[in-house]
Design a protein around this motif. Structure first.
Motif, PDB file in Angstrom:
ATOM      1  N   ASN A 166       0.818  -1.209   0.000  1.00 58.43           N
ATOM      2  CA  ASN A 166       0.000   0.000   0.000  1.00 58.43           C
ATOM      3  C   ASN A 166       0.855   1.265   0.000  1.00 58.43           C
ATOM      4  O   ASN A 166       2.011   1.245   0.428  1.00 58.43           O
ATOM      5  N   ALA A 167       0.255   2.357  -0.456  1.00 57.57           N
ATOM      6  CA  ALA A 167       0.902   3.653  -0.304  1.00 57.57           C
ATOM      7  C   ALA A 167       0.875   4.017   1.181  1.00 57.57           C
ATOM      8  O   ALA A 167      -0.147   3.866   1.843  1.00 57.57           O
ATOM      9  N   SER A 170      -0.551   6.891   3.728  1.00 55.71           N
ATOM     10  CA  SER A 170      -1.850   6.786   3.071  1.00 55.71           C
ATOM     11  C   SER A 170      -1.652   7.210   1.624  1.00 55.71           C
ATOM     12  O   SER A 170      -0.522   7.437   1.177  1.00 55.71           O
ATOM     13  N   HIS A 171      -2.735   7.383   0.879  1.00 57.17           N
ATOM     14  CA  HIS A 171      -2.621   7.852  -0.499  1.00 57.17           C
ATOM     15  C   HIS A 171      -2.101   9.286  -0.569  1.00 57.17           C
ATOM     16  O   HIS A 171      -1.579   9.699  -1.604  1.00 57.17           O
ATOM     17  N   PHE A 190      -1.380  13.038  -4.227  1.00 53.31           N
ATOM     18  CA  PHE A 190      -2.117  11.797  -3.993  1.00 53.31           C
ATOM     19  C   PHE A 190      -1.589  10.699  -4.905  1.00 53.31           C
ATOM     20  O   PHE A 190      -1.204  10.946  -6.049  1.00 53.31           O
ATOM     21  N   SER A 191      -1.560   9.498  -4.385  1.00 50.14           N
ATOM     22  CA  SER A 191      -0.873   8.387  -5.033  1.00 50.14           C
ATOM     23  C   SER A 191      -1.249   8.211  -6.501  1.00 50.14           C
ATOM     24  O   SER A 191      -0.381   8.068  -7.359  1.00 50.14           O
ATOM     25  N   CYS A 192      -2.552   8.191  -6.820  1.00 55.82           N
ATOM     26  CA  CYS A 192      -2.946   7.935  -8.204  1.00 55.82           C
ATOM     27  C   CYS A 192      -2.401   8.994  -9.149  1.00 55.82           C
ATOM     28  O   CYS A 192      -1.981   8.685 -10.280  1.00 55.82           O
ATOM     29  N   HIS A 219      -3.043   2.418  -6.258  1.00 54.31           N
ATOM     30  CA  HIS A 219      -3.344   1.918  -4.914  1.00 54.31           C
ATOM     31  C   HIS A 219      -4.828   2.094  -4.598  1.00 54.31           C
ATOM     32  O   HIS A 219      -5.380   1.412  -3.747  1.00 54.31           O
ATOM     33  N   GLU A 220      -5.457   3.018  -5.259  1.00 50.92           N
ATOM     34  CA  GLU A 220      -6.863   3.327  -5.023  1.00 50.92           C
ATOM     35  C   GLU A 220      -7.765   2.210  -5.544  1.00 50.92           C
ATOM     36  O   GLU A 220      -7.458   1.635  -6.592  1.00 50.92           O
ATOM     37  N   ASN A 250     -12.250   9.026  -3.482  1.00 50.69           N
ATOM     38  CA  ASN A 250     -11.066   8.257  -3.853  1.00 50.69           C
ATOM     39  C   ASN A 250     -11.204   7.667  -5.248  1.00 50.69           C
ATOM     40  O   ASN A 250     -10.272   7.719  -6.060  1.00 50.69           O
TER      41      ASN A 250
END
Length: 482
Positions: A166-167, A170-171, A190-192, A219-220, A250
């Protein structure tokens, strides 16, 4: 003489057309795989969600092929990803459940990883001139970014920007990404969006004019969920609480990231690029574990959730969109799987398939006509399933499932197959079979084994044969051999 001249002109035109069809760019399309993490069958607007707005993916589904019977290789992350990369049931690779960190355990789970001998899509495509990139989640090893187990680069990715799982934390502003073996440190955003940033930067810096394989693994919407506050606020009036609004936001943020990527591809690679979108498995169950407080994913009309062998565990949204090529356009209920990626990509690139037993088949009939008959059924043996029936098989309109019993009781849930529990698994009895007509009953609400006795017997014998083949080919971990 005039007739001869006409024949000559036609012949020259035929040669020219053939040259176009077999030219480098025509026969070797760019390939982009976009994979979500824990996205439910009902989480996209185009797949029936009432509130979540996903206009970019909805547009892809409208202009491309919306696949309503698309299956992942497993109902949980690590085996699903291994199956996608190899075109083989993850059981053959010895990846039976999600891969934790390297904590020693009796069942050898700490040893589990995608092993060096496995043949993968990026490695295959490199043999015919592709550049390759992974951006996002990896989760195919217990030792990540370590000499103890192969990294993504070993399996054919020229460039990789990835996390173990996971990120984290958090994301939002993750700090656990690694780029080609080097820790990146904390990132802002944010991760995406960061994952798409990396993919776009790689494409922009790519110097050669050769085709590419790009695997984007979001990751989302896996926990720990974190989303832009502006989008969260938009959903607050529709959500039960802020946690649910966070989940809705998300998914929308992921859709926005997809939109950025597709816009770039349409502007720069519109002549011949195949895009495939899907999820690694079904949605997480709210509060199944302590950190799953924002897991409001939807299975839609399907039964179960992530970690189930009922439909919601591994039936996921699927979209195919081929820029620059005329394909079937519309909704298809053909039974397809991420296991089909490798043979499909081999066919369209001209690459030679690895000399191993594959469990997928080319999706080209679906891409061209919207229809496809499965030559080999899809079979899952997930020993850690939450529901009791651990073995399932889908082919055409039918799905059959069964339990495994050891000494007259349902076999205990298992994370791994190793030499210590292999005899129990080998000797387990297949029992409590149920049959569903998936065309008439997507929710698996009615066992029709008595209504269709001949089909039931046929499917039961086929499942026994397919599961037997899978079990015989499953990798068994043994600490003494490591």
């Amino acid at each position: 003489m005039k007739h001869l001249k006409t024949i000559t002109i036609i012949s020259l035109l035929s040669v020219a057309l053939l040259s176009c069809k077999t030219g480098e760019k025509e026969t070797k399309p760019n390939i982009v795989v976009i994979l979500c993490d824990d996205l439910g069958y009902g989480d996209l607007s185009s797949f029936g969600h009432s509130f979540i707005e996903t206009p970019n993916l909805d547009k892809l589904a409208e202009e491309g092929i919306k696949c309503t019977s698309f299956y992942s290789a497993a109902p949980v992350c690590s085996p699903s990803r291994a199956g996608l990369l190899t075109g083989r049931s993850p059981n053959r690779a010895g990846i039976y459940d999600f891969i934790p960190g390297p904590k020693k355990s009796e069942d050898c789970r700490d040893l589990v990883h995608l092993q060096a001998h496995e043949k993968t899509i990026p490695a295959m495509l490199k043999t015919v001139g592709y550049s390759t990139c992974l951006s996002g989640k990896w989760h195919c090893s217990s030792y990540f970014n370590s000499e103890k187990q192969p990294t993504p680069g070993y399996f054919g990715f020229d460039h990789w920007f990835a996390t173990h799982n996971n990120a984290a934390p958090s994301h939002e502003n993750p700090k656990n990404f690694v780029r080609n073996g080097e820790d990146v440190g904390q990132l802002e955003g944010f991760s995406c969006q960061l994952v798409v940033d990396e993919a776009l930067n790689w494409l922009k810096e790519k110097e050669a004019d050769n085709p590419f394989y790009l695997q984007v693994c979001f990751h989302e919407p896996h926990e720990p969920v974190a989303s832009p506050q502006m989008i969260v606020d938009k959903y607050m009036p529709k959500a039960e609480n802020e946690n649910q609004a966070q989940y809705f936001a998300n998914v929308e943020n992921m859709d926005k990231a997809v939109g950025r990527l597709i816009s770039y591809l349409e502007a720069n690679y519109s002549e011949n690029t195949l895009v495939v979108f899907s999820s690694d498995n079904g949605p997480e169950t709210l509060n199944r574990y302590s950190r799953a407080k924002r897991s409001y994913g939807s299975p839609g009309p399907l039964k179960g959730m992530k970690l189930w062998t009922t439909e919601a565990g591994f039936r996921v949204p699927g979209v195919l969109y081929w820029l620059g090529k005329e394909t079937f356009n519309g909704t298809s209920d053909a039974v397809i799987s991420s296991l089909d990626f490798m043979p499909t990509f081999a066919e369209i690139s001209g690459a030679k398939l690895p000399d191993v037993e594959l469990d997928g088949q080319s999706m080209m009939p679906l891409i061209e006509t919207g229809r496809m008959e499965r030559i080999k059924p899809l079979t899952w043996a997930f020993y850690d399933a939450i529901n009791e029936r651990r073995v399932a098989m889908r082919t055409d309109d039918w799905k059959i499932m069964c339990s495994l019993k050891s000494e007259d009781t349902t076999m205990v849930r298992l994370h791994n197959i190793y030499d210590g529990n292999l005899p129990m698994i080998k000797n387990a009895e297949m029992t409590d079979f149920v049959l569903y007509n998936m065309k008439q009953d997507i929710s698996e609400s009615s066992d029709v084994s008595e209504e269709y006795p001949e089909k039931f017997e046929e499917m039961k014998e086929l499942l026994k044969a397919e599961y037997g083949n899978l079990l015989d080919g499953s990798f068994v971990w043994n600490r003494e051999k490591e």
